[in-house]
Design an enzyme around this catalytic site. Structure first.
Site, PDB file in Angstrom:
ATOM      1  N   LYS A  41       0.919  -1.408   0.008  1.00 33.93           N
ATOM      2  CA  LYS A  41      -0.050  -0.064  -0.076  1.00 33.93           C
ATOM      3  C   LYS A  41       0.840   1.232  -0.018  1.00 33.93           C
ATOM      4  O   LYS A  41       0.529   2.236  -0.627  1.00 33.93           O
ATOM      5  CB  LYS A  41      -0.836  -0.015   1.260  1.00 33.93           C
ATOM      6  CG  LYS A  41      -2.097  -0.862   0.922  1.00 33.93           C
ATOM      7  CD  LYS A  41      -2.928  -1.177   2.159  1.00 33.93           C
ATOM      8  CE  LYS A  41      -3.774  -2.252   2.288  1.00 33.93           C
ATOM      9  NZ  LYS A  41      -4.540  -3.021   3.290  1.00 33.93           N
ATOM     10  N   GLN A  52      -5.297  -1.975   9.804  1.00 24.37           N
ATOM     11  CA  GLN A  52      -5.310  -3.092   8.942  1.00 24.37           C
ATOM     12  C   GLN A  52      -5.698  -4.313   9.795  1.00 24.37           C
ATOM     13  O   GLN A  52      -5.540  -4.130  11.031  1.00 24.37           O
ATOM     14  CB  GLN A  52      -3.585  -3.251   8.793  1.00 24.37           C
ATOM     15  CG  GLN A  52      -3.117  -4.606   8.153  1.00 24.37           C
ATOM     16  CD  GLN A  52      -3.383  -4.676   6.558  1.00 24.37           C
ATOM     17  OE1 GLN A  52      -3.673  -3.472   6.165  1.00 24.37           O
ATOM     18  NE2 GLN A  52      -3.716  -5.734   5.933  1.00 24.37           N
ATOM     19  N   ASP A 111     -11.717   2.820   3.755  1.00 20.24           N
ATOM     20  CA  ASP A 111     -11.785   1.660   3.839  1.00 20.24           C
ATOM     21  C   ASP A 111     -13.176   1.099   3.879  1.00 20.24           C
ATOM     22  O   ASP A 111     -13.597   0.228   3.529  1.00 20.24           O
ATOM     23  CB  ASP A 111     -11.113   1.032   5.145  1.00 20.24           C
ATOM     24  CG  ASP A 111     -10.461  -0.272   4.993  1.00 20.24           C
ATOM     25  OD1 ASP A 111     -10.119  -0.774   4.044  1.00 20.24           O
ATOM     26  OD2 ASP A 111     -10.521  -0.995   6.113  1.00 20.24           O
TER      27      ASP A 111
HETATM   28  N1  LIG Z   1      -8.617  -2.741   7.119  1.00 23.90           N
HETATM   29  C1  LIG Z   1      -8.253  -3.639   6.035  1.00 23.90           C
HETATM   30  N2  LIG Z   1      -8.718  -3.267   4.876  1.00 23.90           N
HETATM   31  C2  LIG Z   1      -8.269  -4.082   3.879  1.00 23.90           C
HETATM   32  O1  LIG Z   1      -8.660  -3.869   2.687  1.00 23.90           O
HETATM   33  C3  LIG Z   1      -7.563  -5.301   4.014  1.00 23.90           C
HETATM   34  C4  LIG Z   1      -7.200  -5.369   5.314  1.00 23.90           C
HETATM   35  N3  LIG Z   1      -7.652  -4.592   6.380  1.00 23.90           N
HETATM   36  N4  LIG Z   1      -6.246  -6.544   5.857  1.00 23.90           N
HETATM   37  C5  LIG Z   1      -6.116  -7.595   4.848  1.00 23.90           C
HETATM   38  C6  LIG Z   1      -6.887  -7.763   3.658  1.00 23.90           C
HETATM   39  C7  LIG Z   1      -6.235  -8.254   2.419  1.00 23.90           C
HETATM   40  N5  LIG Z   1      -6.108  -7.100   1.549  1.00 23.90           N
HETATM   41  C8  LIG Z   1      -5.414  -7.232   0.302  1.00 23.90           C
HETATM   42  C9  LIG Z   1      -5.328  -6.127  -0.668  1.00 23.90           C
HETATM   43  C10 LIG Z   1      -4.368  -6.331  -1.601  1.00 23.90           C
HETATM   44  C11 LIG Z   1      -3.867  -7.609  -1.959  1.00 23.90           C
HETATM   45  C12 LIG Z   1      -3.009  -7.600  -3.144  1.00 23.90           C
HETATM   46  O2  LIG Z   1      -2.379  -6.649  -3.807  1.00 23.90           O
HETATM   47  N6  LIG Z   1      -2.640  -8.889  -3.635  1.00 23.90           N
HETATM   48  C13 LIG Z   1      -1.920  -9.103  -4.766  1.00 23.90           C
HETATM   49  C14 LIG Z   1      -0.529  -9.700  -4.321  1.00 23.90           C
HETATM   50  C15 LIG Z   1       0.387  -9.251  -3.202  1.00 23.90           C
HETATM   51  C16 LIG Z   1       1.567  -9.864  -3.011  1.00 23.90           C
HETATM   52  O3  LIG Z   1       2.091 -10.408  -3.724  1.00 23.90           O
HETATM   53  O4  LIG Z   1       1.728 -10.231  -1.895  1.00 23.90           O
HETATM   54  C17 LIG Z   1      -2.710 -10.196  -5.510  1.00 23.90           C
HETATM   55  O5  LIG Z   1      -3.723 -10.743  -5.243  1.00 23.90           O
HETATM   56  O6  LIG Z   1      -2.140 -10.274  -6.793  1.00 23.90           O
HETATM   57  C18 LIG Z   1      -4.017  -8.595  -1.249  1.00 23.90           C
HETATM   58  C19 LIG Z   1      -4.837  -8.411  -0.190  1.00 23.90           C
HETATM   59  C20 LIG Z   1      -6.784  -6.043   2.067  1.00 23.90           C
HETATM   60  N7  LIG Z   1      -6.917  -6.207   3.012  1.00 23.90           N
END
Ligand SMILES: Nc1nc(=O)c2c([nH]1)NC[C@@H]1CN(c3ccc(C(=O)N[C@@H](CCC(=O)O)C(=O)O)cc3)C=[N+]21
Ligand SMILES: NC(=O)C1=CN([C@@H]2O[C@H](COP(=O)(O)OP(=O)(O)OC[C@H]3O[C@@H](n4cnc5c(N)ncnc54)[C@H](OP(=O)(O)O)[C@@H]3O)[C@@H](O)[C@H]2O)C=CC1
Ligand SMILES: [Mg+2]
Length: 324
Positions: free
Chosen positions: A80, A124, A147
């Site tokens: 992020k 988070q 969020d």
């Molecule tokens: N308050 C809060 N808001 C959230 O939006 C929130 C949270 N907590 N806690 C965790 C989860 C999970 N989450 C993700 C966001 C982007 C990827 C993302 O970019 N994933 C990439 C890969 C990332 C990598 O390579 O590690 C993909 O799927 O291709 C994953 C997971 C948002 N979350």
């Protein structure tokens, strides 16, 4: 025949940089390229940020609060921060220890609530078990809830005719992917697997707002496949690898995989991401699939940037109204 036409038209509609067809033998699903969808959004946000800086003289800012030491949370927070930098958004992160008290976390939220350089706040999740998540999420200023997790924002998402100030990023990402691929929602049957506060629940509310007929299934649902097999659209946000099998899906279904589980490579120790959907089976049945990694995840981050830009603009307009 109708099926073939459907597939052909889905293909021609999506024959763009945002999707690619994995094979040419004609019976496999289109695999969505979330990264290119995200890049497009980020480009627009970067332009808006530049314009805002020029006309208002302020830099939009995101404040992240991260409690504990979960390795994957650390990774997300890092991603992020990078995405903010890429679009010219300022970001700061408050890190608190695993055993931080509720008062400490609330004080960190208050600090960001009162900081004029912070437009958006993200706590988070998940938080360590001893913390009251509801109380902490409710303490975020409504105008900074990028969020979309504040009960007032979720409530507005659920109410007819009411628009929330911020729509949760993952739900917004799913909608963007569906719209981008010209997938109709109105009147269609959608099944959302998982009802978590940051993914499944807001996704189901947003689909309903777009006039889909929505069923939510969860860990206690008996035979969830009875529902998914009838669904035009299946969105899985459970965090269970291989939960959604090929025989859970109707032919030509649209499948978005939101769930992310981490598996550790025994030899290298590297973390690998896997979704909820058994993609090798699903790709033979579905018409469109968003994969893990490279599907909803990158678009979710782009939506966080978009919401932060939105927060900066609406806070600025509010200030302007106060003084004029
Ligand atoms: N308050 C809060 N808001 C959230 O939006 C929130 C949270 N907590 N806690 C965790 C989860 C999970 N989450 C993700 C966001 C982007 C990827 C993302 O970019 N994933 C990439 C890969 C990332 C990598 O390579 O590690 C993909 O799927 O291709 C994953 C997971 C948002 N979350
Ligand atoms: N790609 C992205 O952008 C994002 C991905 N995620 C990922 O999405 C997943 C869900 O996250 P989050 O909403 O925070 O998680 P939660 O733990 O809050 O919610 C999980 C939900 O899934 C349900 N569930 C668990 N097991 C099953 C099962 N076997 N069958 C059906 N339903 C099941 C749970 O049901 P019950 O309540 O009955 O136990 C619960 O409703 C995680 O893997 C997370 O990493 C999250 C946010 C963004
Ligand atoms: Mg908790």
């Amino acid at each position: 025949m109708r099926r073939l036409l459907c597939r052909a038209s889905a293909y021609s509609r999506s024959f763009s940089s945002s999707s690619s067809r994995p094979s040419s033998h004609g019976e496999e699903a289109i695999i969505i390229d979330g990264k290119s969808v995200a890049d497009e959004i980020k480009q627009v946000v970067a332009k808006e940020v530049a314009t805002f800086k020029k006309s208002v003289g302020k830099t939009p800012g995101l404040g992240v609060i991260f409690v504990g030491t979960r390795r994957e949370s650390e990774l997300y927070v890092h991603n992020k921060t990078i995405a903010c930098a890429e679009t010219g958004i300022a970001s700061s992160c408050t890190k608190l220890s695993e055993n931080a008290s509720e008062e400490e976390v609330l004080a960190s939220v208050m600090k960001y609530n009162e900081d004029p350089s912070v437009d958006g706040i993200l706590v988070q999740l998940p938080l360590p078990k001893h913390l009251n998540e509801d109380k902490i999420m409710s303490s975020i200023s409504l105008l900074k809830d990028v969020d979309g997790c504040h009960p007032m924002n979720i409530g507005s998402l659920a109410l007819n005719r009411k628009q929330p100030l911020f729509i949760p990023c993952t739900a917004k990402a799913c909608l963007q992917i569906l719209l981008k691929n010209s997938i109709q929602l109105s009147g269609r049957y959608a099944v959302v697997i998982g009802c978590g506060n940051i993914s499944g629940l807001p996704i189901s509310l947003l689909l309903q707002k777009h006039n889909a007929t929505v069923t939510r299934v969860h860990a206690l649902t008996e035979t969830p496949e009875d529902y998914t097999r009838r669904a035009d659209i299946v969105i899985s946000a459970a965090g269970c690898p291989n939960l959604v099998r090929g025989d859970w899906l109707k032919r030509e279904a649209v499948v978005l995989d939101v769930g992310i589980s981490h598996t550790q490579d025994p030899s290298s120790g590297d973390l690998h991401l896997v979704g909820d959907v058994c993609i090798e089976e699903a790709r033979k049945v579905a018409s469109v699939i968003s994969p893990v990694p490279g599907g909803v995840g990158p678009v979710t981050i782009a939506m966080l940037l978009q919401n932060t830009m939105l927060a900066a603009k609406s806070r600025h307009e509010n200030d302007y109204r106060k003084i004029s």
